[in-house]
Design a protein around this motif. Structure first.
Motif, PDB file in Angstrom:
ATOM      1  N   UNK A  21     -97.623  41.003  97.911  1.00  0.00           N
ATOM      2  CA  UNK A  21     -98.264  41.824  96.887  1.00  0.00           C
ATOM      3  C   UNK A  21     -97.218  42.742  96.270  1.00  0.00           C
ATOM      4  N   UNK A  22     -97.370  43.049  94.994  1.00  0.00           N
ATOM      5  CA  UNK A  22     -96.438  43.963  94.346  1.00  0.00           C
ATOM      6  C   UNK A  22     -96.580  43.955  92.847  1.00  0.00           C
ATOM      7  N   UNK A  23     -95.584  44.500  92.189  1.00  0.00           N
ATOM      8  CA  UNK A  23     -95.532  44.545  90.732  1.00  0.00           C
ATOM      9  C   UNK A  23     -94.276  43.811  90.286  1.00  0.00           C
ATOM     10  N   UNK A  24     -94.409  42.975  89.274  1.00  0.00           N
ATOM     11  CA  UNK A  24     -93.263  42.233  88.759  1.00  0.00           C
ATOM     12  C   UNK A  24     -92.307  43.223  88.103  1.00  0.00           C
ATOM     13  N   UNK A  25     -91.076  43.286  88.593  1.00  0.00           N
ATOM     14  CA  UNK A  25     -90.074  44.186  88.019  1.00  0.00           C
ATOM     15  C   UNK A  25     -89.333  43.479  86.890  1.00  0.00           C
ATOM     16  N   UNK A  26     -88.865  42.249  87.160  1.00  0.00           N
ATOM     17  CA  UNK A  26     -88.148  41.490  86.132  1.00  0.00           C
ATOM     18  C   UNK A  26     -88.504  40.021  86.225  1.00  0.00           C
ATOM     19  N   UNK A  27     -88.453  39.351  85.095  1.00  0.00           N
ATOM     20  CA  UNK A  27     -88.492  37.889  85.013  1.00  0.00           C
ATOM     21  C   UNK A  27     -87.143  37.509  84.429  1.00  0.00           C
ATOM     22  N   UNK A  28     -86.329  36.779  85.201  1.00  0.00           N
ATOM     23  CA  UNK A  28     -84.945  36.521  84.814  1.00  0.00           C
ATOM     24  C   UNK A  28     -84.734  35.201  84.092  1.00  0.00           C
ATOM     25  N   UNK A  29     -85.787  34.442  83.841  1.00  0.00           N
ATOM     26  CA  UNK A  29     -85.690  33.148  83.167  1.00  0.00           C
ATOM     27  C   UNK A  29     -86.777  33.046  82.111  1.00  0.00           C
ATOM     28  N   UNK A  30     -86.642  32.044  81.256  1.00  0.00           N
ATOM     29  CA  UNK A  30     -87.690  31.784  80.266  1.00  0.00           C
ATOM     30  C   UNK A  30     -87.946  30.278  80.235  1.00  0.00           C
ATOM     31  N   UNK A  31     -89.038  29.877  79.622  1.00  0.00           N
ATOM     32  CA  UNK A  31     -89.406  28.467  79.543  1.00  0.00           C
ATOM     33  C   UNK A  31     -88.268  27.672  78.905  1.00  0.00           C
ATOM     34  N   UNK A  32     -87.953  26.531  79.516  1.00  0.00           N
ATOM     35  CA  UNK A  32     -86.889  25.671  79.015  1.00  0.00           C
ATOM     36  C   UNK A  32     -85.553  25.873  79.700  1.00  0.00           C
ATOM     37  N   UNK A  33     -85.398  26.953  80.459  1.00  0.00           N
ATOM     38  CA  UNK A  33     -84.129  27.218  81.145  1.00  0.00           C
ATOM     39  C   UNK A  33     -83.911  26.236  82.297  1.00  0.00           C
ATOM     40  N   UNK A  34     -82.686  25.771  82.445  1.00  0.00           N
ATOM     41  CA  UNK A  34     -82.295  24.970  83.614  1.00  0.00           C
ATOM     42  C   UNK A  34     -81.893  25.946  84.707  1.00  0.00           C
ATOM     43  N   UNK A  35     -82.358  25.706  85.932  1.00  0.00           N
ATOM     44  CA  UNK A  35     -82.061  26.609  87.048  1.00  0.00           C
ATOM     45  C   UNK A  35     -81.415  25.842  88.190  1.00  0.00           C
ATOM     46  N   UNK A  36     -80.649  26.557  88.974  1.00  0.00           N
ATOM     47  CA  UNK A  36     -80.001  26.005  90.164  1.00  0.00           C
ATOM     48  C   UNK A  36     -80.731  26.520  91.399  1.00  0.00           C
ATOM     49  N   UNK A  37     -80.629  25.802  92.474  1.00  0.00           N
ATOM     50  CA  UNK A  37     -81.221  26.216  93.737  1.00  0.00           C
ATOM     51  C   UNK A  37     -80.639  27.567  94.155  1.00  0.00           C
ATOM     52  N   UNK A  38     -81.505  28.498  94.544  1.00  0.00           N
ATOM     53  CA  UNK A  38     -81.064  29.807  94.988  1.00  0.00           C
ATOM     54  C   UNK A  38     -80.942  30.847  93.879  1.00  0.00           C
ATOM     55  N   UNK A  39     -81.123  30.443  92.619  1.00  0.00           N
ATOM     56  CA  UNK A  39     -81.037  31.395  91.499  1.00  0.00           C
ATOM     57  C   UNK A  39     -82.205  32.371  91.570  1.00  0.00           C
ATOM     58  N   UNK A  40     -81.955  33.632  91.244  1.00  0.00           N
ATOM     59  CA  UNK A  40     -83.023  34.638  91.230  1.00  0.00           C
ATOM     60  C   UNK A  40     -83.846  34.446  89.956  1.00  0.00           C
ATOM     61  N   UNK A  41     -85.114  34.093  90.135  1.00  0.00           N
ATOM     62  CA  UNK A  41     -86.010  33.838  89.012  1.00  0.00           C
ATOM     63  C   UNK A  41     -86.748  35.101  88.572  1.00  0.00           C
ATOM     64  N   UNK A  42     -87.109  35.935  89.544  1.00  0.00           N
ATOM     65  CA  UNK A  42     -87.856  37.161  89.260  1.00  0.00           C
ATOM     66  C   UNK A  42     -87.632  38.136  90.399  1.00  0.00           C
ATOM     67  N   UNK A  43     -87.983  39.390  90.167  1.00  0.00           N
ATOM     68  CA  UNK A  43     -87.960  40.387  91.240  1.00  0.00           C
ATOM     69  C   UNK A  43     -89.279  41.148  91.238  1.00  0.00           C
ATOM     70  N   UNK A  44     -89.658  41.608  92.415  1.00  0.00           N
ATOM     71  CA  UNK A  44     -90.882  42.381  92.590  1.00  0.00           C
ATOM     72  C   UNK A  44     -90.573  43.731  93.214  1.00  0.00           C
TER      73      UNK A  44
END
Length: 121
Positions: free
Chosen positions: A97-120
């Motif tokens: 449970x928490x509040x979304x602090x950041x969203x670090x990606x957007x639709x269409x982005x290519x991501x690698x394993x272990x990349x930070x997608x969001x923070x809470x």
């Protein structure tokens, strides 16, 4: 017999193969350094606004959609993002449970394993 050096997740292994079957596999002492992956650009987050809980990518893929936004309250298990990997859609959920602090990606982005997608928080 052929000898190969294989790197998996940053760990280097020495593999001996004879007649198409692995004869021996041994991890070498020093992992091979690879080129650092480019980190995705943060989505308009002011400096110091990153949350204490990081939501990371469990596998490489492509972000199909972002279901949460910064400042949104979420419960454990709420879907934050949808990632396509190996032609399957995978929900990336809030670990607590928490509040979304950041969203670090957007639709269409290519991501690698272990990349930070969001923070809470």
């Amino acid at each position: 017999m052929r000898n190969y050096t294989i790197t998996v997740n940053g760990k280097t292994y020495s593999v001996s193969v004879e007649n198409g079957a692995a004869v021996s596999v041994a991890q070498t002492a020093a992992p091979v350094a690879s080129a650092p992956a480019a980190a995705p650009a943060p989505a308009a987050a002011p400096a110091g606004a990153e949350g204490s809980v990081k939501v990371t990518a469990p596998m490489p893929g492509k972000v199909l959609s972002v279901k949460a936004s910064a400042g949104q309250a979420v419960k454990k298990g709420d879907v934050l993002l949808v990632v396509e990997a190996m032609k399957m859609e995978n929900d990336i959920v809030a670990p607590q449970d928490g509040t979304v602090a950041t969203i670090n990606v957007s639709a269409g982005d290519a991501i690698e394993s272990g990349a930070t997608l969001a923070t809470l928080n």
